[in-house]
Design a protein around this motif. Structure first.
Motif, PDB file in Angstrom:
ATOM      1  N   ARG A 184      72.350  36.477  57.434  1.00 10.42           N
ATOM      2  CA  ARG A 184      72.754  36.522  58.845  1.00 10.42           C
ATOM      3  C   ARG A 184      72.832  35.107  59.427  1.00 10.42           C
ATOM      4  O   ARG A 184      73.730  34.798  60.215  1.00 10.42           O
ATOM      5  CB  ARG A 184      71.789  37.398  59.644  1.00 10.42           C
ATOM      6  CG  ARG A 184      71.954  38.878  59.330  1.00 10.42           C
ATOM      7  CD  ARG A 184      70.796  39.721  59.843  1.00 10.42           C
ATOM      8  NE  ARG A 184      70.672  39.673  61.283  1.00 10.42           N
ATOM      9  CZ  ARG A 184      69.647  40.196  61.954  1.00 10.42           C
ATOM     10  NH1 ARG A 184      68.653  40.800  61.313  1.00 10.42           N
ATOM     11  NH2 ARG A 184      69.593  40.126  63.258  1.00 10.42           N
TER      12      ARG A 184
ATOM     13  N   THR B 107      61.765  28.834  46.860  1.00 15.43           N
ATOM     14  CA  THR B 107      62.571  30.042  46.624  1.00 15.43           C
ATOM     15  C   THR B 107      63.544  30.275  47.773  1.00 15.43           C
ATOM     16  O   THR B 107      64.709  30.632  47.572  1.00 15.43           O
ATOM     17  CB  THR B 107      61.648  31.260  46.450  1.00 15.43           C
ATOM     18  OG1 THR B 107      60.728  30.983  45.406  1.00 15.43           O
ATOM     19  CG2 THR B 107      62.430  32.514  46.114  1.00 15.43           C
TER      20      THR B 107
ATOM     21  N   VAL C  59      62.462  33.771  54.490  1.00 18.08           N
ATOM     22  CA  VAL C  59      62.071  34.446  53.259  1.00 18.08           C
ATOM     23  C   VAL C  59      63.076  35.554  52.932  1.00 18.08           C
ATOM     24  O   VAL C  59      63.633  35.596  51.844  1.00 18.08           O
ATOM     25  CB  VAL C  59      60.638  35.026  53.353  1.00 18.08           C
ATOM     26  CG1 VAL C  59      60.317  35.875  52.110  1.00 18.08           C
ATOM     27  CG2 VAL C  59      59.616  33.903  53.491  1.00 18.08           C
ATOM     28  N   GLN C  60      63.316  36.440  53.907  1.00 13.95           N
ATOM     29  CA  GLN C  60      64.155  37.613  53.655  1.00 13.95           C
ATOM     30  C   GLN C  60      65.609  37.235  53.382  1.00 13.95           C
ATOM     31  O   GLN C  60      66.202  36.439  54.113  1.00 13.95           O
ATOM     32  CB  GLN C  60      64.158  38.551  54.865  1.00 13.95           C
ATOM     33  CG  GLN C  60      62.847  39.214  55.149  1.00 13.95           C
ATOM     34  CD  GLN C  60      63.015  40.320  56.176  1.00 13.95           C
ATOM     35  OE1 GLN C  60      63.573  41.366  55.889  1.00 13.95           O
ATOM     36  NE2 GLN C  60      62.535  40.082  57.379  1.00 13.95           N
TER      37      GLN C  60
ATOM     38  N   HIS D  91      65.771  45.130  57.086  1.00 15.74           N
ATOM     39  CA  HIS D  91      65.397  43.838  57.672  1.00 15.74           C
ATOM     40  C   HIS D  91      64.116  44.077  58.476  1.00 15.74           C
ATOM     41  O   HIS D  91      64.065  44.953  59.334  1.00 15.74           O
ATOM     42  CB  HIS D  91      66.526  43.342  58.577  1.00 15.74           C
ATOM     43  CG  HIS D  91      66.252  42.015  59.211  1.00 15.74           C
ATOM     44  ND1 HIS D  91      66.454  40.825  58.558  1.00 15.74           N
ATOM     45  CD2 HIS D  91      65.754  41.689  60.427  1.00 15.74           C
ATOM     46  CE1 HIS D  91      66.116  39.821  59.341  1.00 15.74           C
ATOM     47  NE2 HIS D  91      65.681  40.318  60.485  1.00 15.74           N
TER      48      HIS D  91
ATOM     49  N   SER E 273      68.110  39.109  53.991  1.00 17.39           N
ATOM     50  CA  SER E 273      68.923  39.530  55.146  1.00 17.39           C
ATOM     51  C   SER E 273      68.926  38.447  56.225  1.00 17.39           C
ATOM     52  O   SER E 273      69.942  38.203  56.872  1.00 17.39           O
ATOM     53  CB  SER E 273      68.414  40.858  55.715  1.00 17.39           C
ATOM     54  OG  SER E 273      67.021  40.808  55.956  1.00 17.39           O
ATOM     55  N   SER E 274      67.806  37.771  56.418  1.00 16.68           N
ATOM     56  CA  SER E 274      67.754  36.675  57.392  1.00 16.68           C
ATOM     57  C   SER E 274      68.667  35.544  56.958  1.00 16.68           C
ATOM     58  O   SER E 274      69.393  34.960  57.775  1.00 16.68           O
ATOM     59  CB  SER E 274      66.327  36.130  57.519  1.00 16.68           C
ATOM     60  OG  SER E 274      65.456  37.097  58.026  1.00 16.68           O
TER      61      SER E 274
ATOM     62  N   ILE F 151      55.647  36.458  54.493  1.00 17.66           N
ATOM     63  CA  ILE F 151      56.515  35.276  54.619  1.00 17.66           C
ATOM     64  C   ILE F 151      55.798  33.977  54.229  1.00 17.66           C
ATOM     65  O   ILE F 151      56.422  32.932  54.181  1.00 17.66           O
ATOM     66  CB  ILE F 151      57.117  35.142  56.028  1.00 17.66           C
ATOM     67  CG1 ILE F 151      56.019  34.920  57.080  1.00 17.66           C
ATOM     68  CG2 ILE F 151      57.973  36.344  56.383  1.00 17.66           C
ATOM     69  CD1 ILE F 151      56.557  34.195  58.299  1.00 17.66           C
TER      70      ILE F 151
ATOM     71  N   PRO G 253      59.903  30.151  59.116  1.00 17.08           N
ATOM     72  CA  PRO G 253      60.362  29.849  57.757  1.00 17.08           C
ATOM     73  C   PRO G 253      61.048  31.063  57.124  1.00 17.08           C
ATOM     74  O   PRO G 253      60.564  32.192  57.234  1.00 17.08           O
ATOM     75  CB  PRO G 253      59.060  29.497  57.011  1.00 17.08           C
ATOM     76  CG  PRO G 253      58.130  29.033  58.089  1.00 17.08           C
ATOM     77  CD  PRO G 253      58.475  29.871  59.291  1.00 17.08           C
TER      78      PRO G 253
END
Lengths: 390, 390
Positions: free
Chosen positions: B121, B139, B114-115, A35, B117-118, A294, B112
């Motif tokens: 969570r 996406t 993207v990940q 992360h 993992s974000s 991002i 915003p």
């Protein structure tokens, strides 16, 4: 935790790494799944750097007492001791307390003492660990003596001398000898030697120029040592030096110990310096900020998730690994990447980039966790415990 | 701690303030005895600033959703809610998790997504607290939809629009409407409105110029809102704005909520801005770094114990309170103070100085403890918990 932990010592439960990254430890090629932003340590480069500094110090018959004001991490300090460091140097009381709490011993606190709270806390620590302290004014020596006597201790004390930076330290041989004699006379203290750090020379890029400037200060230092000998106070410890001047420092025959800090990590400033004398840094960058693209909606740049809170703003421009992309701070949590030549293809949305920070000490200070990577796999996560307290 | 704490949420034991400063809480005039460097909050100025922003927001019938990317502290967030804030804004996942863990609710995460993992969570968090999320690309919306559906949730999602900073957000009305429709169509998501933050305008010093630039972007924003209405997707939430543009934002009749962050603290950058339209900032500096003179051996300057790790280097020069002394960074742990005019008396060894940092967000990010002072007495110590993780 070992020993008798006095009530004055700050201790806390060791924290577990966060679940979202801890699950990656040991998983093959897991570094790409951290992360982000995430601070990453390349363990192989770290080990090469540390071994190199151990060799430099030994070549000059110097003890290596690495400064941990940069890493502020007990795991890093333990790795340095395992590799050959003898004792460590700390800038702040809290760093020393944190290191002591993790079992590290022989702690030099390099900042000259002034505050009564620092004196009380460090005398508390000296009842528990070997502690070497620094003063540059008789008032501090006298206050330290009172606390040390009250605690029934005899604490080794160094006198800090100014070797050109005009930041801390006594400036003249007469002041040095007078303060050394005062320290020697005060009960509860033992004159242990001198500290001489020329921080302003560490960043001189040219090897010969930096060596010349260091040798000028080493000559002054040599005269100071001679004067102390004449006064019957030969210094047992002469400590100082940094990553930039390490080869000059080790070969000087003046320092008994070196206290460099940046060598395990290197940064965008140090990697441009001719540290090896052959036009290269000799050391390898081992510290990186991993980041994610991002936003890729603009034609001329992309936005990444590493801003001022992940990459410090002091020092030269951060360097994007294996790329000519130019990084620019875009806010607390954002950075821009621009093509350096106008022709380079920009990374895409979701792509990862690795960035060498401008300054390793301040970069480490921004992150709580150091993600330790070998061959692309996260092998451990080390806490940077001593940040944000003093 | 309230509610059902899911296993994916990072929680930790609340830490006690360090003993050396905690003993000062409630002791008369104890602020002068803080171990330095120490970050200090003047509670009276903080309260005046917060009340002023509450009034500004209410004057425009806007909810005040303060951004906590600066304070990163649950105690500060709770004080803001007590004073009239409705919900809070967070920049990072860890900030939102930390706030949720302390019982705060209605959390907008402004970055915003993207990940993956974000997304994972935050969907975990949305099962536990009211969470509003932001996307600027289909996406991310699609990935968020998958996780939300799997968790059996319907999460309100805002579309981020670019209002001139070219950092995040969609740039055209067509892209906005297309993404809003996509969000609206995806299962597990509910189109909640738009986010528009013009961070690049917050630092424009001249009031009229800043207002003109803000109104240009507000006009664009107004057109975007009209376009969404025509598409049958009227935005319930229009969120944005900052401390610098708050009066323009509140009077725009476009924003339904404001998300300023610096107003409780102010800093050396904001205090120079004409925020009130009368040549003054209107808000008062409430955040200070307390420091001690640790060397006064030089005739032209003194050395203090606050360097790059206590005072950030981004932004304008730090300001020394009630003094024309000029501050200069002198290393990781040291600063120099010079007389501004050559005539001013330098402070003496051991003297205390208070410094207004250049930038409140990055200053708060360097410290673990915020020492809350009223009338010279330390009345509380608040932890800045969400530093160094993301």
């Amino acid at each position: 935790m070992e020993g008798d932990c006095g009530t004055a010592i700050a201790t806390e439960t060791a924290m577990m790494p966060p679940a979202w990254n801890a699950s990656l430890v040991g998983a093959s090629r897991s570094a790409d799944r951290l992360h982000t932003p995430a601070l990453v340590l390349d363990l192989e480069c770290f080990e090469v750097n540390v071994a190199r500094m151990v060799t430099i110090a030994r070549s000059g018959q110097c003890r290596l007492r690495p400064h941990v004001k940069g890493p502020k991490s007990t795991a890093v300090a333990k790795a340095l001791v395992t590799a050959g460091a003898e004792g460590i140097a700390c800038a702040t009381v809290f760093e020393a307390e944190t290191m002591a709490g993790a079992g590290l011993d022989d702690l030099l606190v390099t900042t000259p003492l002034v505050q009564q709270s620092s004196i009380e806390r460090l005398v508390g620590l000296a009842g528990w660990r070997k502690v070497v302290l620094v003063v540059d004014h008789p008032t501090a020596a006298e206050a330290l003596s009172r606390e040390s006597v009250a605690a029934g201790l005899v604490i080794p004390v160094l006198v800090d001398v100014d070797v050109g930076q005009r930041r801390t330290g006594v400036g003249t041989e007469a002041d040095l000898v007078a303060l050394a004699m005062r320290v020697n006379d005060l009960p509860g203290l033992r004159f242990g030697g001198i500290q001489a750090y020329y921080g302003h020379l560490q960043g001189v890029a040219d090897h010969a120029r930096r060596d010349t400037l260091a040798r000028e200060q080493l000559q002054r230092l040599s005269a100071m040592v001679a004067e102390l000998r004449r006064a019957g106070l030969p210094p047992e410890i002469v400590t100082g030096g940094g990553t930039g001047t390490a080869t000059s420092d080790a070969s000087s025959c003046i320092f008994t110990e070196l206290q460099p800090g940046s060598f395990p990590f290197i940064d965008a400033a140090y990697e441009k310096e001719d540290l090896a004398g052959d036009g290269t840094a000799g050391f390898r960058p081992a510290l990186f900020v991993a980041s994610t693209v991002i936003n890729a909606a603009q034609p001329d740049r992309v936005t990444i998730d590493a801003g001022m809170k992940a990459i410090p703003t002091d020092g030269p421009a951060p360097r994007v690994v294996r790329s000519a992309l130019r990084y620019e701070i875009a806010g607390d949590e954002f950075g821009f990447l621009y093509p350096a030549e106008g022709s380079e293809t920009l990374p895409r949305l979701g792509d990862r980039v690795l960035i060498v920070p401008p300054h390793c000490d301040t970069a480490l200070n921004l992150h709580r966790w150091l993600h330790v990577v070998r061959d692309g796999t996260v092998v451990d996560i080390w806490e940077i415990e001593a940040r944000g307290e003093w």
